[in-house]
Design an enzyme around this catalytic site. Sequence first.
Site, PDB file in Angstrom:
ATOM      1  N   ASP A  24       0.842  -1.204   0.000  1.00  0.00           N
ATOM      2  CA  ASP A  24       0.000   0.000   0.000  1.00  0.00           C
ATOM      3  C   ASP A  24       0.872   1.247   0.000  1.00  0.00           C
ATOM      4  O   ASP A  24       1.931   1.257  -0.635  1.00  0.00           O
ATOM      5  CB  ASP A  24      -0.910  -0.040   1.239  1.00  0.00           C
ATOM      6  N   HIS A  54      -3.600   6.056   3.773  1.00  0.00           N
ATOM      7  CA  HIS A  54      -4.319   4.845   3.349  1.00  0.00           C
ATOM      8  C   HIS A  54      -3.753   3.578   3.972  1.00  0.00           C
ATOM      9  O   HIS A  54      -4.483   2.763   4.572  1.00  0.00           O
ATOM     10  CB  HIS A  54      -4.276   4.763   1.826  1.00  0.00           C
ATOM     11  N   SER A  68     -11.380  -0.654  -0.169  1.00  0.00           N
ATOM     12  CA  SER A  68     -10.056  -0.712   0.465  1.00  0.00           C
ATOM     13  C   SER A  68     -10.166  -0.965   1.957  1.00  0.00           C
ATOM     14  O   SER A  68      -9.293  -1.584   2.562  1.00  0.00           O
ATOM     15  CB  SER A  68      -9.307   0.609   0.243  1.00  0.00           C
TER      16      SER A  68
END
Length: 956
Positions: free
Chosen positions: A434, A471, A624
């Site tokens: 990621d 994220h 996600s």
Amino acid sequence: MLTVFLLVCLPLSQVKAVTAISVPSSTLLKVQEVHNDTFPAKESEAWYKIVAPATKDSGHTHFKVTLTSKQILSMAIYPSKDQALDDETFFNYRVGTGEKNTVTVNFPDAWNGEYWLKVSYIPEEDPSTVVAPYSLKYEEVFLPPNYPAEQDANCAAETALAGKDGAADILKDARSIRDGLLANSDAGKDISKLYYKASPFLVKEFLLNSSARTTVYNNLKVLRPVIKAAAEKREYTISKEEAKAFNTISSLIKDAVPTSLANQITALENKIDSQNMSGSSLSSIFGSLDISTTFAKSGTSKFIVKLKPNASAKSLVKKASAYSMETTELDDSASTAMNDFYTVYQPTSDNSLKSFSKSEANTRKQAIDSLPDVEYVEEVTTYSKTNGTYDAYQWAINKNSVVKDAANVDIQQDDFWKATASQKLAAVKVAVVDTGVDSRLKELQGRVDNNNAKNFVDPNGEGSAMDDNNHGTHVAGVIAANADNNLGMKGMAKNATILPVKVLNADGDGDTDAVARGIQYAIDQKVDVINLSLGGSYSRTLEYVLKNADAKGITVVAASGNDGMKEISYPAYSKYTIAVGATNPFGIVADYSNYGRELDVVAPGSKIASTIPDGNIAYMDGTSMATPHVVALVSLLKGQNKALKPAEICQILRTTTNPLAFSGEENKYAEEDEVMYDEYGEVIPALPLPAFFDIESGYGKINVWHALSKNVIKAQPAILYDNTNYATGKVPANTEVKVFQGTKKIGEGKAAANGQYKVWIPLQKAGNKLTLTFKNGTNETKARIIVAKGVAPAAPKVTTFTDKDTQIKGQTVESAKVVVKNSKNQVVATGNATATGAFNLRIAKQPANTKLSVQVTDIAKRVSKATVITVKDVTPPKAPTVNTIKSTATTVTGTGEKSATVRVYFQTKLLGSAKVDAKGKYSVKIPKQKVGTGLSIKQFDAANNVSPVVNKKVVK
């Protein structure tokens, strides 16, 4: 507890006053125009309104309203005149100018377009000679979407406790008091209203006076047990030290606010007699303020009673009433999971629960436990909580979360934790491929493999793998944030360590090679699971490394994408990954979640709270966020059994999900999208969807409890046919088995000591889809079966039937209809086989040697072949008649049964035999016998049945 009330932050998102207020004439504000006015030297208010333009040509989304004054003024903005009349608005639209002399509110243009605004002035001195000039202005502005404010910038307690140790816990409990006590009574709402008036003055005091902040903080630490007890609705007695701390803070507050507000505070203090509150109980203090609630005392004061399945609670209620105790459902929500659970307690007149001595508690417990409908009784005890500050907001894994819009939207992580409190799980390593992970956060300390973290955004694979986007850290928190550190949140997998593999840059973008390298690096590091909360177009390179991961036994989980399209993004649609869609707090598939035939499962993805690098626990939305929930479940499964292969894990996930009754908005283009054409323009018939599969939600929403219980219970259901009215199989002994068709329970039972179960259900059609649940102790799992088409039963087995019998017996399939016919095709007997397949039919006696056919029809109306039997002759013939036998005779004659054989014996020696002719006569040749010799004559029929003996002496 006035101090706690006045320092409660984040009041209800909409706070409504106890009584309506009157709105006098108002002044219309015009965009960009500054309105100047002055309040006289007394308590005053002024009303304004904003009329939104009929068109939105300006592109504005909000009105930026600015109030400026050298005096402390309060401002509230209301969505409509009616709400202004009720003094009802959202907390973030109530503000005060404070020491900065100005305050701004971004108010959304989201209602009908006439917005009301109130500006208020309460002089700080009484009597006052200070007038309050002020200016008011609004502008039309555009603001991007964001989540609602989680904190009140105008909150006195936030200001007083800013940066202090333990502040989060104090504020959390204060909010619990707000939600559990203040919001449920008019008196409590009145105190909230008083808080709004006092807050701007307190904020100013705390901002300017560090000594005041220290005083509040130190005394709140003393009051911490009181605040905690009130938040938990637990009875508590105020000590001298706590009473002193209470009055110290109260005096500070009254000194900081105008006299009129101080007088209102004093009036409340007088109600609770604050100067003499040492030794007072929480219930008496709240009662004095007309805030009614029930507080539990220490000691045994409540029982949990579990009734047997489907048992009535009447006997329990009657027994409890005999002890003056009340009975209520433990869980009164729409969920049926705890329908058999009740609480039994005894309220007292002071809003508390009676505390029983140990002997009295045992007496009552035994009395209840002896009831025939009761499965067990246990005392309610207190557990020290390990939840974080934001546990109540983690709706995905906390069934009691405040952040949910429907029942049963979580993934039953709570039930798993209860079921596996003592279960040891093997450590697993999870690669988060990621934007990197910020491991400096307390929530992730000790949970991240920093030594092997890698950054493939750098072309050389070097540099820091620190998250510069949010994220990756958010994903990591869902999986593995410290669950027992009393901080922000709970990660799902305590056995997981995160390996950060940075392949996406600060904008969340990454090249194919970086992603491929990252995945391969994770493979080389021998991780157990890979999280891919990313997506794009198909890549053969990525497919190659994904195949490598699969070959190494590494499970790869990927996000389906956030385009709301009927097309799963890549790499989620790879056959080497588990594709995950997202659900929302309503329990349905989120409208942005991509879907299609390649989708495997769905998991919570909207409004997911997790870690971000700036230290906040923040909400994010998307597939996600759904993906790490599945990754965490896979980590737990691997912790149970390291040998599980990716295909086996995928099968466990698919077969233990909760199907979603409604996935979301129907896709009106679904049929059109399904049409495919070959190269000649001919329509290619659509393939049928797999059993238990839904195009929008795949095989359903993951169920942590059921998935992890599957490895424990290891149920082995047998094939169910459409001509069988029971489900059978093998599970651990005493496992409770239930059978469902959709959400309707159609049968239940319990496995025997040998593990075999047989649950009777209505006859099913071939192709019907059934779900079996298996519960053993604290573990519960499920299996799904499709009813198979059966075959016609075999010809029945029939026991020997004689010409003396009046019952015909045999064995066939269970509950079959049995028909017996004679040689003339006439029905001579009918009946049904038992549940074990045995039959025993009444029938008239049938002649020997008669042919009978026995045929059965099973419960699915399928007919067997016939079994033909011959009636066995077991009736002996009558004794033959014997003529006189003379010593000169060489024959014995007489009459007998036609076709029978007559035999003549001397003692045991056979002298001769002959058949009876058609006229019923016989003649047996024998040697001459002496006078007085005794002979025995008897006849044998065709079935070898023997007649009675005729004894005859030879005469002269």
